[in-house]
Design a protein around this motif. Structure first.
Motif, short mmCIF file in Angstrom:
data_model
loop_
_atom_site.label_atom_id
_atom_site.label_comp_id
_atom_site.label_asym_id
_atom_site.label_seq_id
_atom_site.Cartn_x
_atom_site.Cartn_y
_atom_site.Cartn_z
N TYR A 27 -26.90 -47.85 9.20
CA TYR A 27 -27.21 -46.44 9.46
C TYR A 27 -28.21 -46.30 10.61
O TYR A 27 -28.10 -45.38 11.43
N VAL A 28 -29.15 -47.21 10.68
CA VAL A 28 -30.13 -47.16 11.77
C VAL A 28 -29.43 -47.41 13.11
O VAL A 28 -29.67 -46.72 14.10
N VAL A 29 -28.55 -48.40 13.14
CA VAL A 29 -27.82 -48.72 14.37
C VAL A 29 -26.93 -47.54 14.77
O VAL A 29 -26.87 -47.17 15.95
N ALA A 36 -28.56 -42.56 21.72
CA ALA A 36 -28.36 -43.13 23.05
C ALA A 36 -27.22 -42.43 23.79
O ALA A 36 -27.32 -42.16 24.99
N GLU A 37 -26.16 -42.11 23.08
CA GLU A 37 -25.02 -41.42 23.70
C GLU A 37 -25.41 -40.01 24.15
O GLU A 37 -25.04 -39.57 25.24
N LEU A 42 -26.92 -36.32 28.58
CA LEU A 42 -27.92 -35.42 29.19
C LEU A 42 -28.31 -35.90 30.59
O LEU A 42 -28.46 -35.08 31.51
N LEU A 43 -28.48 -37.20 30.76
CA LEU A 43 -28.82 -37.73 32.08
C LEU A 43 -27.68 -37.51 33.07
O LEU A 43 -27.91 -37.16 34.23
N LYS A 44 -26.45 -37.68 32.61
CA LYS A 44 -25.29 -37.47 33.47
C LYS A 44 -25.19 -36.00 33.87
O LYS A 44 -24.92 -35.69 35.03
N ALA A 45 -25.44 -35.09 32.93
CA ALA A 45 -25.42 -33.67 33.25
C ALA A 45 -26.56 -33.31 34.21
O ALA A 45 -26.39 -32.48 35.10
#
Length: 90
Positions: A27-29, A36-37, A42-45
């Protein structure tokens, strides 16, 4: 017979606890992967928005430069108009 049922309940309880403990890292992973996704999107936008801003600034600069050139050389522009008349003499 009662002792066997009690031992079975204890074993099932221990197994359930083991599976819950072993699933916690999963669940943590999964949660970290989801975060991360979202951060990647957000960075791509943000990069796309930066590119659009640069394009808009460039377009605005070209428009202002053309406007300035038109105002500087306004007297040198000549408009050729073709006039039509009803009577044509050749």
């Amino acid at each position: 017979m009662g002792e066997v049922a009690l031992q079975l309940v204890v074993v099932v309880g221990v197994l359930a606890t083991c599976f819950m403990v072993n699933r916690a890292p999963l669940y943590v992973v999964l949660a970290l992967g989801f975060v991360a996704e979202i951060v990647r999107k957000l960075l791509k936008a943000g990069e796309r928005l930066d590119n659009l801003k640069v394009g808009f600034d460039a377009e605005l600069t070209v428009g202002q430069e053309l406007d300035q050139l038109m105002r500087q050389e306004q007297s040198s522009f000549t408009t050729f108009r073709r006039t039509t008349s009803t009577s044509t003499t050749w």
